[in-house]
Design a protein around this motif. Structure first.
Motif, PDB file in Angstrom:
ATOM      1  N   ARG A 128       0.845  -1.199   0.000  1.00  0.00           N
ATOM      2  CA  ARG A 128       0.000   0.000   0.000  1.00  0.00           C
ATOM      3  C   ARG A 128       0.880   1.249   0.000  1.00  0.00           C
ATOM      4  N   ILE A 129       0.489   2.207  -0.831  1.00  0.00           N
ATOM      5  CA  ILE A 129       1.143   3.514  -0.844  1.00  0.00           C
ATOM      6  C   ILE A 129       0.088   4.562  -0.521  1.00  0.00           C
ATOM      7  N   GLU A 130       0.437   5.486   0.345  1.00  0.00           N
ATOM      8  CA  GLU A 130      -0.462   6.587   0.684  1.00  0.00           C
ATOM      9  C   GLU A 130       0.043   7.887   0.066  1.00  0.00           C
ATOM     10  N   SER A 140      -1.605  18.607  -6.693  1.00  0.00           N
ATOM     11  CA  SER A 140      -1.264  17.374  -5.969  1.00  0.00           C
ATOM     12  C   SER A 140      -2.365  16.333  -6.147  1.00  0.00           C
ATOM     13  N   ARG A 141      -3.573  16.780  -6.012  1.00  0.00           N
ATOM     14  CA  ARG A 141      -4.736  15.904  -6.193  1.00  0.00           C
ATOM     15  C   ARG A 141      -4.747  15.290  -7.595  1.00  0.00           C
ATOM     16  N   ALA A 142      -4.400  16.080  -8.600  1.00  0.00           N
ATOM     17  CA  ALA A 142      -4.394  15.590  -9.982  1.00  0.00           C
ATOM     18  C   ALA A 142      -3.334  14.501 -10.182  1.00  0.00           C
ATOM     19  N   VAL A 143      -2.180  14.656  -9.543  1.00  0.00           N
ATOM     20  CA  VAL A 143      -1.149  13.609  -9.652  1.00  0.00           C
ATOM     21  C   VAL A 143      -1.671  12.310  -9.036  1.00  0.00           C
ATOM     22  N   ALA A 144      -2.268  12.403  -7.864  1.00  0.00           N
ATOM     23  CA  ALA A 144      -2.827  11.205  -7.222  1.00  0.00           C
ATOM     24  C   ALA A 144      -3.855  10.534  -8.137  1.00  0.00           C
ATOM     25  N   LEU A 151      -9.291   8.133  -3.317  1.00  0.00           N
ATOM     26  CA  LEU A 151      -9.496   9.025  -2.177  1.00  0.00           C
ATOM     27  C   LEU A 151     -10.220   8.253  -1.093  1.00  0.00           C
ATOM     28  N   GLU A 152      -9.576   8.119   0.057  1.00  0.00           N
ATOM     29  CA  GLU A 152     -10.176   7.395   1.179  1.00  0.00           C
ATOM     30  C   GLU A 152     -10.985   8.302   2.081  1.00  0.00           C
ATOM     31  N   GLY A 153     -10.606   9.569   2.130  1.00  0.00           N
ATOM     32  CA  GLY A 153     -11.362  10.481   2.961  1.00  0.00           C
ATOM     33  C   GLY A 153     -10.601  11.742   3.289  1.00  0.00           C
ATOM     34  N   VAL A 154     -11.280  12.609   4.026  1.00  0.00           N
ATOM     35  CA  VAL A 154     -10.702  13.868   4.463  1.00  0.00           C
ATOM     36  C   VAL A 154     -10.602  13.826   5.984  1.00  0.00           C
ATOM     37  N   GLY A 168      -6.880  17.452   5.651  1.00  0.00           N
ATOM     38  CA  GLY A 168      -5.955  16.681   4.836  1.00  0.00           C
ATOM     39  C   GLY A 168      -6.659  15.522   4.158  1.00  0.00           C
ATOM     40  N   GLU A 169      -6.439  15.396   2.849  1.00  0.00           N
ATOM     41  CA  GLU A 169      -6.971  14.239   2.127  1.00  0.00           C
ATOM     42  C   GLU A 169      -5.995  13.082   2.261  1.00  0.00           C
ATOM     43  N   VAL A 170      -6.542  11.876   2.327  1.00  0.00           N
ATOM     44  CA  VAL A 170      -5.731  10.663   2.332  1.00  0.00           C
ATOM     45  C   VAL A 170      -6.163   9.824   1.135  1.00  0.00           C
ATOM     46  N   TRP A 171      -5.189   9.523   0.302  1.00  0.00           N
ATOM     47  CA  TRP A 171      -5.378   8.703  -0.887  1.00  0.00           C
ATOM     48  C   TRP A 171      -4.566   7.435  -0.710  1.00  0.00           C
ATOM     49  N   SER A 172      -4.954   6.361  -1.391  1.00  0.00           N
ATOM     50  CA  SER A 172      -4.149   5.142  -1.335  1.00  0.00           C
ATOM     51  C   SER A 172      -4.154   4.436  -2.679  1.00  0.00           C
ATOM     52  N   LEU A 173      -3.099   3.650  -2.865  1.00  0.00           N
ATOM     53  CA  LEU A 173      -2.953   2.824  -4.048  1.00  0.00           C
ATOM     54  C   LEU A 173      -2.434   1.473  -3.565  1.00  0.00           C
TER      55      LEU A 173
END
Length: 186
Positions: A128-130, A140-144, A151-154, A168-173
């Motif tokens: 997992r990468i955050e 930054s959002r566009a790169v994610a 997007l997992e949440g704010v 803060g937004e948290v994204w994962s891959l």
């Protein structure tokens, strides 16, 4: 030394303590822009503090808990990418990025992030990468999003930046999501 080409006139290289003078010049050029999004610029205010930032990451790289890379455009440091945290045993890491205005709009961050993701999943076996960013940081959002993060949440008012509680937004891959993007479908 190694360098990974990002474009005809740009490359990704390790950012190390001996780069402190160049790093400080870069931070000075981009301070207002960088500090609008993260407190990264505030950590280096003179040569000693710039060297300390880079040494801290060199020490963390030696411990296999973080890594720091610079992006050079036409021979000038204009930004960077990093593993903010790297937990090889747990299989998770976080990628962070920054750039001064001269490095924007050229796809350098996206290309560099692609290299970090590939390294984390295919070489190091991460699961997992955050990716963390302010909701209003649209670049930054566009790169994610381009990299396939979800997007997992704010996290509402989760950290203090410039004296103000910020969302803060948290994204994962996940590794299987990345591998499925790289695998052609029939």
């Amino acid at each position: 030394m190694f360098a990974i080409p990002l474009a005809e006139n740009a490359e990704l290289r390790p950012l190390e303590p001996w780069h402190a003078p160049e790093y400080l010049e870069h931070i000075e050029r981009g301070r207002a822009h960088i500090d609008a999004w993260i407190n990264w610029a505030a950590l280096a205010i003179d040569l000693d503090s710039a060297r300390a930032v880079l040494q801290r990451y060199a020490d963390r790289q030696a411990a296999d808990t973080a890594r720091l890379y610079g992006i050079w455009l036409d021979g000038t440091l204009v930004g960077g990418v990093m593993f903010v945290q790297f937990d090889a045993k747990g299989g998770t890491c976080e990628i962070g990025v920054w750039t001064e205005p001269a490095g924007q709009g050229r796809g350098l961050i996206t290309t560099a992030v692609r290299h970090l993701i590939d390294y984390a999943f295919t070489v190091r076996g991460m699961h997992r990468i955050e990716w963390h960013n302010k909701p209003e940081n649209l670049r930054s959002r566009a790169v994610a999003q381009r990299m396939g993060f979800t997007l997992e949440g704010v996290l509402r008012e989760s950290y203090l930046h410039n004296g103000v509680h910020q969302d803060g937004e948290v994204w994962s891959l996940l590794t299987h999501e990345w591998k499925s993007r790289a695998t052609p479908t029939g």
